[in-house]
Design a protein around this motif. Structure first.
Motif, PDB file in Angstrom:
ATOM      1  N   ARG A 168       0.768  -1.264  -0.067  1.00 55.94           N
ATOM      2  CA  ARG A 168       0.005   0.010   0.002  1.00 55.94           C
ATOM      3  C   ARG A 168       0.872   1.239  -0.050  1.00 55.94           C
ATOM      4  O   ARG A 168       2.133   1.186   0.505  1.00 55.94           O
ATOM      5  N   GLN A 193      -3.597   2.242  -9.803  1.00 55.22           N
ATOM      6  CA  GLN A 193      -4.765   3.203  -9.623  1.00 55.22           C
ATOM      7  C   GLN A 193      -5.886   2.566 -10.113  1.00 55.22           C
ATOM      8  O   GLN A 193      -5.578   1.965 -11.393  1.00 55.22           O
ATOM      9  N   GLN A 194      -7.129   2.559  -9.256  1.00 52.13           N
ATOM     10  CA  GLN A 194      -8.302   1.791  -9.975  1.00 52.13           C
ATOM     11  C   GLN A 194      -8.757   2.618 -11.413  1.00 52.13           C
ATOM     12  O   GLN A 194      -8.924   1.921 -12.129  1.00 52.13           O
ATOM     13  N   LYS A 198      -8.954   8.531  -9.259  1.00 50.02           N
ATOM     14  CA  LYS A 198      -8.716   7.876  -7.896  1.00 50.02           C
ATOM     15  C   LYS A 198      -7.245   8.042  -7.516  1.00 50.02           C
ATOM     16  O   LYS A 198      -6.404   8.000  -8.149  1.00 50.02           O
ATOM     17  N   LYS A 201      -3.859   2.833  -5.050  1.00 42.37           N
ATOM     18  CA  LYS A 201      -4.234   1.913  -3.961  1.00 42.37           C
ATOM     19  C   LYS A 201      -3.159   1.037  -3.830  1.00 42.37           C
ATOM     20  O   LYS A 201      -3.099   0.228  -2.917  1.00 42.37           O
TER      21      LYS A 201
END
Length: 247
Positions: A168, A193-194, A198, A201
């Motif tokens: 993370r 990233q999604q 966003k 992540k």
């Protein structure tokens, strides 16, 4: 072959992995397998292998030369050993049921070209702890820390060998500090990233044992989805043969 609560999940090219509710894999596993993809003649080690998805994904495409899968949980090792037998990969993958901090005499130190680890994401004592032991071990640093992983990798790797991990974003400084503490210099970093709007992540990182300080390359962001919510073209490419069953 299968025990209660287990099933075979296809990875593509005829390769399947045994999974259960306790031991399975997620998108980050597939991303790390792709990011760390070894060369054909490499000797590789997967620390905390779980159900063994990473060694099986590599072997799906005929690489690397040999993989050692280290896993402390005996039931996960049993699943992986049966997956290896199912896929006739006994000559490619060895399983060691052991704490990654206790590998002396069980593997050959300074002999690996590549070490990978999909580590627990949360430091011990932080976040909501899952009461199920297998999930607790997988998500929290109960049995291994960043220092444990970096120190073990430094022992396993030959000079200039690679350590690849995912983690993370909030743990980035922890990972870099641990790598450098044990002589592994971060050389490649990629955020995940999604989608474009966003925050990252996840990140994927590669370090070199004995590498010269500095020279870190930050690669373009990997987007999992397009704006319409469908998988990005790169994600489809990464999933490869695996997507045939799921996309």
């Amino acid at each position: 072959m299968l025990k209660d609560g287990e099933k075979l999940e296809p990875l593509g090219n005829g390769i399947k992995v045994i999974v259960s509710d306790e031991h399975r894999f997620w998108t980050d596993t597939v991303l790390l397998a792709n990011f760390s993809m070894p060369h054909k003649n490499d000797k590789a080690c997967d620390l905390g292998s779980g159900c063994g998805a990473i060694p099986l994904i590599w072997s799906r495409d005929g690489i690397p030369k040999k993989v050692t899968a280290v896993e402390i949980q005996s039931n996960a090792c049993s699943m992986l050993e049966r997956s290896i037998e199912y896929n006739s990969l006994q000559d490619k993958i060895d399983v060691i049921n052991e704490d990654l901090c206790n590998l002396k005499g069980k593997v050959e130190f300074s002999s690996y070209d590549l070490v990978v680890c999909n580590p627990p994401y949360k430091a011990a004592g932080t976040g909501i702890v899952n009461p199920e032991n297998a999930h607790k071990i997988a998500r929290h640093e109960e049995l291994c820390t960043m220092d444990d992983i970096a120190q073990t990798a430094a022992k396993l790797l030959n000079f200039s060998g690679k350590l690849c991990m995912c983690q993370r974003p909030e743990r980035l400084s922890d990972v870099i500090l641990s790598m450098r503490k044990y002589g592994i210099e971060p050389k490649r970093l990629r955020f995940v990233q999604q989608r474009a709007n966003k925050a990252p992540k996840l990140f994927l990182i590669e370090g070199r044992r004995g590498g010269r300080p500095n020279g870190l390359i930050v690669e373009p962001v990997l987007f999992i989805e397009k704006e319409d919510g469908c998988f990005s073209d790169e994600m489809l490419e990464i999933y490869g043969a695996y997507k045939e069953a799921y996309i």
